[in-house]
Design a protein around this motif. Structure first.
Motif, PDB file in Angstrom:
ATOM      1  N   UNK A  22       0.787  -1.327   0.097  1.00  0.00           N
ATOM      2  CA  UNK A  22      -0.175   0.076  -0.098  1.00  0.00           C
ATOM      3  C   UNK A  22       0.773   1.109  -0.164  1.00  0.00           C
ATOM      4  N   UNK A  23       0.729   2.070   0.950  1.00  0.00           N
ATOM      5  CA  UNK A  23       1.610   3.218   1.121  1.00  0.00           C
ATOM      6  C   UNK A  23       2.719   3.220   2.021  1.00  0.00           C
ATOM      7  N   UNK A  24       2.808   2.184   2.353  1.00  0.00           N
ATOM      8  CA  UNK A  24       4.187   1.800   3.268  1.00  0.00           C
ATOM      9  C   UNK A  24       5.188   0.719   2.785  1.00  0.00           C
ATOM     10  N   UNK A  25       6.476   0.901   3.096  1.00  0.00           N
ATOM     11  CA  UNK A  25       7.436  -0.078   2.707  1.00  0.00           C
ATOM     12  C   UNK A  25       7.065  -1.361   3.294  1.00  0.00           C
ATOM     13  N   UNK A  26       7.553  -2.332   2.622  1.00  0.00           N
ATOM     14  CA  UNK A  26       7.443  -3.750   3.003  1.00  0.00           C
ATOM     15  C   UNK A  26       8.234  -4.150   4.334  1.00  0.00           C
ATOM     16  N   UNK A  27       7.409  -4.674   5.369  1.00  0.00           N
ATOM     17  CA  UNK A  27       8.244  -5.014   6.651  1.00  0.00           C
ATOM     18  C   UNK A  27       9.484  -5.769   6.306  1.00  0.00           C
ATOM     19  N   UNK A  28       9.401  -6.833   5.380  1.00  0.00           N
ATOM     20  CA  UNK A  28      10.526  -7.445   4.995  1.00  0.00           C
ATOM     21  C   UNK A  28      11.578  -6.740   4.626  1.00  0.00           C
TER      22      UNK A  28
END
Length: 462
Positions: free
Chosen positions: A291-297
Motif C-alpha cells: 500500500x502506502x508503506x514500505x514492506x516490513x521484510x
C-alpha cells in the motif's frame, strides 16, 4: 576420455557449452583462464584452443596459493595456503555461462571464468565466489531468492603521469582536451568519449553483459556504468567481467582505467553500490510496497545491514586507500543510517515504482571484491529478517557522522573484522582466516614504508 570426471561438481559448466562456443568461433586460438582472488584481482593463465575441451571435461589443476596472494602477487604464508600446505594443487572448474570472446584482443582470444574446488569436488572454501553462493543458498532455503545489481564507478586517466608522478585526467578522444570542472551528468564529456563508449557497449554485448546507463560522475574523468539486476552470483560475475572489459579497452584506447576508491585527495571517490531485493519462487518482488508503506521484510533487511555494517567494513573498504573515500558531506556514507531517496545514508531506498522497490547499500568501494561484498550484504539482510529487526527512524536530511559507529580507520577495521563472529559466519571460517591474513600482511607492508610526505614534513624539521 570420459565426459564426466568423477570429481566434477554439479555447478561446473557443461562440456556442451565449450563445444558450441568452439564451433561458433573458429578464429579464436587461445583462451584466458580467469579466477578472481580475494582482492578482486583476476589471476590465471592463457591456454591454447586445443586445451579448452579437456578443461571443461576434467577441470584444470591450479595451486591453492593463488588465493593466498597479496595485491602485489606475493605469497602470504600466514594464509595457510603456501608452504604449510605444500603449495598443493586444487582443481579449477569453468563457471557456467562465463565462456565469452574478448573482443578487444588481436589476434582474438576468449575467456572462461573459473571457481576453485578441492580434488574431491568439494568447494575450496577460500574461493570468495563460494561464500556468496552459500549465502544465496541459505536465503533460498528460507524461501527468498536474492536479486542484485552493482554500479561501477571508475576514473579514466591519461597513461602519462604529471612531472610529479601523479595521475591526471584523460584527454577526451574526439577533442584531445582534458575535462575541466566537475561537470557531473555532463553529456558533452560523454559525446567526446564516444569511441571508447561505443567499444564498451559493443564489447559488453559480445560478452552478454547487461550494461546499461553510462554517466559522467562527480569529478574530471570519473564515470559510472550500471548493470541490470540478476541472480546473486551472476550479478557479481557481471561486475568482475565488466571491470576487466573496461581495463582491457582503456589501455587499447591510450587510457588507464583506475578502480582505486580514492585516486585524488580533492575529488570524489568511486563506489560499488549494491542494489538488492528478494523474490519468491515465481519471481515476484517481496520488497514491493504494501500500500502506502514500505514492506516490513525490506525494513528488516535494512536493519540487518545497519547492525552488521561495523563488522563488515573491512569487506567494503579493504585497502588503506579505501578509507580516504569516507569524509563528511560526500557521497560516501560515514555512519550506519538509512533513508528513502537520500544519497547521504549508508542504505538508501531509491525512489521508483512501488513494485520495483529495493535497497541500495552504498558503503562498498569499487576496489572491493564483489563476491565478498555480496556475501556480507546477503548475510546482513538475512540476519535482520531472521531477527525481525527494526531499522529505527529513517534519516531525512544529511546523515552526519555518529561518533564511533563505524571503525575510524583501516587498522581498526582489520581488528574489528578479526573479532567478528558475524563476518566469520558470513564468509566461512577458512575464508575469514585467509582474508584477515592478507589484510594484515598488506597493512604491515604500508606500515613499513617511509613516504615522500614524511620526508617532506619531517626531514629537516624535527
Amino acid at each position: 576420455m570420459s565426459r564426466d570426471h568423477p570429481s566434477r561438481p554439479p555447478e561446473a559448466a557443461a562440456v556442451a557449452e565449450a563445444e558450441a562456443f568452439l564451433a561458433a568461433h573458429p578464429d579464436i586460438a587461445a583462451f584466458d583462464l580467469v579466477l578472481i582472488d580475494l582482492n578482486g584481482i583476476a589471476r590465471g593463465k592463457i591456454v591454447r584452443r586445443h586445451e579448452l575441451l579437456p578443461i571443461f571435461r576434467a577441470g584444470r589443476h591450479l595451486p591453492g596459493s593463488i588465493l593466498g596472494l597479496d595485491v602485489t602477487g606475493e605469497d602470504v604464508e600466514e594464509t595457510g595456503l603456501v608452504w604449510s600446505d605444500g603449495d598443493a594443487d586444487r582443481r579449477a572448474w569453468p563457471i557456467a555461462g562465463s565462456l565469452v570472446p574478448l573482443p578487444w584482443t588481436s589476434p582474438p582470444r576468449g575467456e572462461v571464468r573459473l571457481a576453485l574446488f578441492e580434488l574431491d569436488g568439494a568447494p575450496m572454501q577460500a574461493d570468495p565466489r563460494h561464500a556468496l553462493a552459500r549465502q544465496a543458498r541459505l536465503l533460498e532455503a528460507d524461501g527468498f531468492h536474492p536479486v542484485l545489481a552493482y554500479e561501477l564507478e571508475f576514473y579514466l586517466l591519461d597513461r602519462e603521469r604529471t612531472a610529479d608522478g601523479d595521475f591526471q585526467p584523460l584527454r577526451l578522444p574526439l577533442s584531445g582536451e582534458r575535462p575541466e570542472g566537475i561537470q557531473v551528468y555532463g553529456v558533452t564529456e560523454l559525446d567526446r568519449l564516444e569511441p571508447f563508449i561505443d567499444a564498451v557497449y559493443r564489447g559488453a554485448e559480445a560478452q552478454g553483459l547487461p550494461v546499461e546507463t553510462m554517466i559522467s560522475e562527480y569529478a574530471q574523468g570519473q564515470f559510472e556504468l550500471t548493470l541490470r539486476h540478476a541472480g546473486a552470483l551472476r550479478a557479481a560475475d557481471d561486475l568482475a567481467m565488466l571491470k576487466r572489459l573496461i581495463r582491457g579497452l582503456a589501455v587499447r584506447h591510450g587510457m588507464m582505467a583506475c578502480f582505486m576508491a580514492k585516486p585524488f585527495a580533492g575529488r570524489a571517490g568511486s563506489g560499488m553500490h549494491v542494489h538488492a531485493s528478494l523474490a519468491d519462487a515465481a519471481g515476484n518482488n517481496l520488497f514491493a510496497d504494501r500500500g502506502e508503506a514500505l514492506s516490513p521484510l525490506l525494513k528488516q533487511a535494512v536493519a540487518g545491514l545497519l547492525a552488521t555494517m561495523h563488522e563488515s567494513m573491512l569487506v567494503f573498504a579493504p585497502h588503506l586507500n579505501s578509507w580516504r573515500r569516507f569524509s563528511a558531506q560526500s557521497y560516501a556514507p560515514t555512519t550506519p543510517t538509512w533513508g528513502t531517496n537520500n544519497r547521504s545514508v549508508a542504505v538508501r531506498i531509491p525512489a521508483g515504482a512501488p513494485s520495483g522497490r529495493h535497497l541500495e547499500q552504498r558503503a562498498a568501494g569499487i576496489d572491493s571484491n564483489p563476491y565478498l561484498v555480496g556475501a556480507a550484504v546477503l548475510a546482513g539482510m538475512r540476519k535482520g529478517i531472521l531477527e525481525k529487526a527494526d531499522p529505527g527512524p529513517e534519516t531525512t536530511a544529511y546523515a552526519e557522522t555518529a561518533g564511533d559507529a563505524l571503525p575510524p580507520d583501516w587498522r581498526s577495521a582489520i581488528e574489528t573484522a578479526s573479532r567478528s563472529a558475524f563476518l566469520k559466519d558470513a564468509l566461512g571460517e577458512r575464508l575469514h582466516h585467509v582474508f584477515l591474513a592478507l589484510k594484515r600482511a598488506e597493512y604491515r607492508r604500508f606500515a613499513a614504508e617511509v613516504t615522500a610526505l614524511e620526508r617532506r614534513l619531517y626531514g629537516e624539521v624535527v
